[in-house]
Design a protein around this motif. Sequence first.
Motif, PDB file in Angstrom:
ATOM      1  N   HIS A 254      -7.327  -2.024   7.351  1.00 37.16           N
ATOM      2  CA  HIS A 254      -6.582  -2.555   6.212  1.00 37.16           C
ATOM      3  C   HIS A 254      -7.335  -3.683   5.550  1.00 37.16           C
ATOM      4  CE1 HIS A 254      -4.446  -6.228   8.115  1.00 37.16           C
ATOM      5  NE2 HIS A 254      -5.379  -5.854   8.944  1.00 37.16           N
ATOM      6  N   SER A 255      -6.874  -4.026   4.363  1.00 40.43           N
ATOM      7  CA  SER A 255      -7.388  -5.169   3.618  1.00 40.43           C
ATOM      8  C   SER A 255      -6.265  -6.204   3.635  1.00 40.43           C
ATOM      9  CB  SER A 255      -7.743  -4.735   2.187  1.00 40.43           C
ATOM     10  OG  SER A 255      -8.365  -5.785   1.494  1.00 40.43           O
ATOM     11  N   PRO A 256      -6.366  -7.202   4.528  1.00 44.45           N
ATOM     12  CA  PRO A 256      -5.224  -8.065   4.845  1.00 44.45           C
ATOM     13  C   PRO A 256      -4.688  -8.953   3.726  1.00 44.45           C
ATOM     14  CG  PRO A 256      -6.945  -8.294   6.499  1.00 44.45           C
ATOM     15  CD  PRO A 256      -7.518  -7.503   5.353  1.00 44.45           C
ATOM     16  N   LYS A 257      -5.496  -9.879   3.248  1.00 35.17           N
ATOM     17  CA  LYS A 257      -5.002 -10.840   2.249  1.00 35.17           C
ATOM     18  C   LYS A 257      -6.168 -11.631   1.689  1.00 35.17           C
ATOM     19  CE  LYS A 257      -3.914 -14.217   5.846  1.00 35.17           C
ATOM     20  NZ  LYS A 257      -2.864 -14.995   6.487  1.00 35.17           N
ATOM     21  N   SER A 258      -5.881 -12.447   0.698  1.00 37.37           N
ATOM     22  CA  SER A 258      -6.895 -13.256   0.034  1.00 37.37           C
ATOM     23  C   SER A 258      -7.696 -14.060   1.052  1.00 37.37           C
ATOM     24  CB  SER A 258      -6.213 -14.191  -0.965  1.00 37.37           C
ATOM     25  OG  SER A 258      -7.172 -14.887  -1.710  1.00 37.37           O
ATOM     26  N   GLY A 259      -9.007 -14.090   0.872  1.00 41.96           N
ATOM     27  CA  GLY A 259      -9.896 -14.826   1.767  1.00 41.96           C
ATOM     28  C   GLY A 259     -10.329 -14.028   2.984  1.00 41.96           C
TER      29      GLY A 259
ATOM     30  N   TYR B 128     -11.082  -8.817   0.171  1.00 40.98           N
ATOM     31  CA  TYR B 128      -9.768  -8.603  -0.430  1.00 40.98           C
ATOM     32  C   TYR B 128      -9.789  -9.180  -1.845  1.00 40.98           C
ATOM     33  CZ  TYR B 128      -4.797  -8.964  -1.442  1.00 40.98           C
ATOM     34  OH  TYR B 128      -3.571  -8.847  -2.028  1.00 40.98           O
ATOM     35  N   SER B 129      -9.187  -8.452  -2.758  1.00 43.24           N
ATOM     36  CA  SER B 129      -8.975  -8.952  -4.114  1.00 43.24           C
ATOM     37  C   SER B 129      -7.698  -8.314  -4.633  1.00 43.24           C
ATOM     38  CB  SER B 129     -10.157  -8.593  -5.018  1.00 43.24           C
ATOM     39  OG  SER B 129      -9.954  -9.109  -6.320  1.00 43.24           O
ATOM     40  N   TYR B 130      -6.739  -9.140  -5.021  1.00 46.47           N
ATOM     41  CA  TYR B 130      -5.449  -8.642  -5.492  1.00 46.47           C
ATOM     42  C   TYR B 130      -5.635  -7.645  -6.631  1.00 46.47           C
ATOM     43  CZ  TYR B 130      -0.739  -8.451  -7.324  1.00 46.47           C
ATOM     44  OH  TYR B 130       0.483  -8.004  -7.749  1.00 46.47           O
ATOM     45  N   GLY B 131      -5.029  -6.470  -6.493  1.00 45.51           N
ATOM     46  CA  GLY B 131      -5.088  -5.446  -7.529  1.00 45.51           C
ATOM     47  C   GLY B 131      -6.334  -4.589  -7.514  1.00 45.51           C
ATOM     48  N   ALA B 132      -7.275  -4.853  -6.620  1.00 45.42           N
ATOM     49  CA  ALA B 132      -8.549  -4.133  -6.613  1.00 45.42           C
ATOM     50  C   ALA B 132      -8.439  -2.798  -5.880  1.00 45.42           C
ATOM     51  CB  ALA B 132      -9.636  -4.983  -5.977  1.00 45.42           C
ATOM     52  N   THR B 133      -9.072  -1.782  -6.453  1.00 47.89           N
ATOM     53  CA  THR B 133      -9.052  -0.441  -5.874  1.00 47.89           C
ATOM     54  C   THR B 133     -10.448   0.067  -5.518  1.00 47.89           C
ATOM     55  OG1 THR B 133      -9.099   0.560  -8.081  1.00 47.89           O
ATOM     56  CG2 THR B 133      -6.925   0.191  -7.094  1.00 47.89           C
ATOM     57  N   GLY B 134     -11.400  -0.848  -5.355  1.00 44.38           N
ATOM     58  CA  GLY B 134     -12.734  -0.467  -4.918  1.00 44.38           C
ATOM     59  C   GLY B 134     -13.687  -0.254  -6.073  1.00 44.38           C
ATOM     60  N   PRO B 135     -14.897   0.079  -5.809  1.00 41.84           N
ATOM     61  CA  PRO B 135     -15.418   0.417  -4.493  1.00 41.84           C
ATOM     62  C   PRO B 135     -15.939  -0.769  -3.666  1.00 41.84           C
ATOM     63  CG  PRO B 135     -17.104   0.865  -6.118  1.00 41.84           C
ATOM     64  CD  PRO B 135     -15.883   0.361  -6.870  1.00 41.84           C
ATOM     65  N   HIS B 136     -15.915  -1.977  -4.200  1.00 45.90           N
ATOM     66  CA  HIS B 136     -16.481  -3.114  -3.467  1.00 45.90           C
ATOM     67  C   HIS B 136     -15.440  -4.137  -3.040  1.00 45.90           C
ATOM     68  CE1 HIS B 136     -20.312  -1.459  -4.517  1.00 45.90           C
ATOM     69  NE2 HIS B 136     -19.992  -1.501  -5.810  1.00 45.90           N
TER      70      HIS B 136
ATOM     71  N   CYS C  68      -4.522  -4.100  -0.215  1.00 49.27           N
ATOM     72  CA  CYS C  68      -4.149  -3.156   0.855  1.00 49.27           C
ATOM     73  C   CYS C  68      -3.963  -1.731   0.333  1.00 49.27           C
ATOM     74  CB  CYS C  68      -2.925  -3.637   1.616  1.00 49.27           C
ATOM     75  SG  CYS C  68      -1.373  -3.668   0.683  1.00 49.27           S
ATOM     76  N   SER C  69      -3.149  -1.570  -0.699  1.00 50.23           N
ATOM     77  CA  SER C  69      -2.895  -0.225  -1.217  1.00 50.23           C
ATOM     78  C   SER C  69      -4.088   0.312  -1.997  1.00 50.23           C
ATOM     79  CB  SER C  69      -1.632  -0.211  -2.074  1.00 50.23           C
ATOM     80  OG  SER C  69      -1.729  -1.134  -3.129  1.00 50.23           O
ATOM     81  N   GLY C  70      -4.920  -0.575  -2.497  1.00 49.82           N
ATOM     82  CA  GLY C  70      -6.153  -0.141  -3.157  1.00 49.82           C
ATOM     83  C   GLY C  70      -7.090   0.523  -2.167  1.00 49.82           C
ATOM     84  N   LEU C  71      -7.131   0.014  -0.931  1.00 49.49           N
ATOM     85  CA  LEU C  71      -7.969   0.614   0.113  1.00 49.49           C
ATOM     86  C   LEU C  71      -7.455   2.002   0.486  1.00 49.49           C
ATOM     87  CD1 LEU C  71     -10.294   0.423   2.183  1.00 49.49           C
ATOM     88  CD2 LEU C  71      -8.625  -0.593   3.769  1.00 49.49           C
ATOM     89  N   THR C  72      -6.152   2.156   0.654  1.00 51.66           N
ATOM     90  CA  THR C  72      -5.604   3.465   1.026  1.00 51.66           C
ATOM     91  C   THR C  72      -5.764   4.457  -0.130  1.00 51.66           C
ATOM     92  OG1 THR C  72      -3.369   2.699   0.458  1.00 51.66           O
ATOM     93  CG2 THR C  72      -4.018   2.573   2.772  1.00 51.66           C
ATOM     94  N   LEU C  73      -5.518   4.007  -1.351  1.00 53.14           N
ATOM     95  CA  LEU C  73      -5.687   4.850  -2.529  1.00 53.14           C
ATOM     96  C   LEU C  73      -7.138   5.332  -2.626  1.00 53.14           C
ATOM     97  CD1 LEU C  73      -4.288   4.259  -6.041  1.00 53.14           C
ATOM     98  CD2 LEU C  73      -6.723   4.578  -5.777  1.00 53.14           C
ATOM     99  N   PHE C  74      -8.087   4.412  -2.506  1.00 51.46           N
ATOM    100  CA  PHE C  74      -9.519   4.718  -2.592  1.00 51.46           C
ATOM    101  C   PHE C  74      -9.926   5.690  -1.480  1.00 51.46           C
ATOM    102  CE2 PHE C  74     -13.930   3.835  -1.374  1.00 51.46           C
ATOM    103  CZ  PHE C  74     -14.597   3.921  -2.588  1.00 51.46           C
TER     104      PHE C  74
ATOM    105  N   PRO D  89      -0.189   7.169  -5.271  1.00 55.88           N
ATOM    106  CA  PRO D  89       0.155   6.181  -6.298  1.00 55.88           C
ATOM    107  C   PRO D  89      -0.434   4.819  -5.950  1.00 55.88           C
ATOM    108  CG  PRO D  89       2.110   6.842  -5.054  1.00 55.88           C
ATOM    109  CD  PRO D  89       0.953   7.628  -4.519  1.00 55.88           C
ATOM    110  N   ARG D  90      -0.266   3.842  -6.809  1.00 57.37           N
ATOM    111  CA  ARG D  90      -0.963   2.569  -6.718  1.00 57.37           C
ATOM    112  C   ARG D  90      -0.438   1.594  -5.652  1.00 57.37           C
ATOM    113  NH1 ARG D  90      -3.262  -0.811  -5.339  1.00 57.37           N
ATOM    114  NH2 ARG D  90      -4.218  -2.565  -6.386  1.00 57.37           N
ATOM    115  N   THR D  91       0.859   1.398  -5.553  1.00 55.83           N
ATOM    116  CA  THR D  91       1.365   0.329  -4.676  1.00 55.83           C
ATOM    117  C   THR D  91       1.791   0.851  -3.302  1.00 55.83           C
ATOM    118  OG1 THR D  91       3.681   0.531  -5.337  1.00 55.83           O
ATOM    119  CG2 THR D  91       2.253  -0.885  -6.722  1.00 55.83           C
TER     120      THR D  91
END
Length: 156
Positions: free
Chosen positions: A132-137, A58-66, A70-76, A86-88
């Motif tokens: 899903h990509s849950p949260k930091s850590g 997880y990384s806040y604001g990240a849209t992949g590929p690594h 959460c919304s970055g995973l669905t967007l990707f 859309p982004r969020t």
Amino acid sequence: MSAQTHVPSLLSRAGTASVLLAAVGGTMLAPGAVSEAHALPAAAKALDVAASMKGAPYSYGATGPHRFDCSGLTLFSYKKAGKALPRTAQQQYNRTHHISAAGRRQGDLVFFHSGGSVYHVGIYAGHGKIWHSPKSGQVVRLERIWSRSVLYGRVR
């Protein structure tokens, strides 16, 4: 005449894709229209993409590929399936076709909400679970839906 003798003339008049749809019992639509059956392969592909990201951090604001939020995973995942989101999480909820829990299918988006706002999103994997990509850590993973405060959306 048998159905086989009609195929060459149908191919020349209607086009191969239309005949193939008719041959397998599909519905023919006006050009540019999207059938429910057409939407399903994108949902299945998006689900496969999300599952293939298992373990990505997880990384806040990240849209992949690594790395993803959460919304970055669905967007990707949906982008890889040929669909734009859309982004969020809130924007994604606003863009999807809202469906009931009883109508949910694999690949649909699951939105977690509090009050009037959506704060988390995942991709429905079936059997009450989401990718899903849950949260930091933490990392992208398959997890049981833990809340009743969820809404469902289908990407078209």
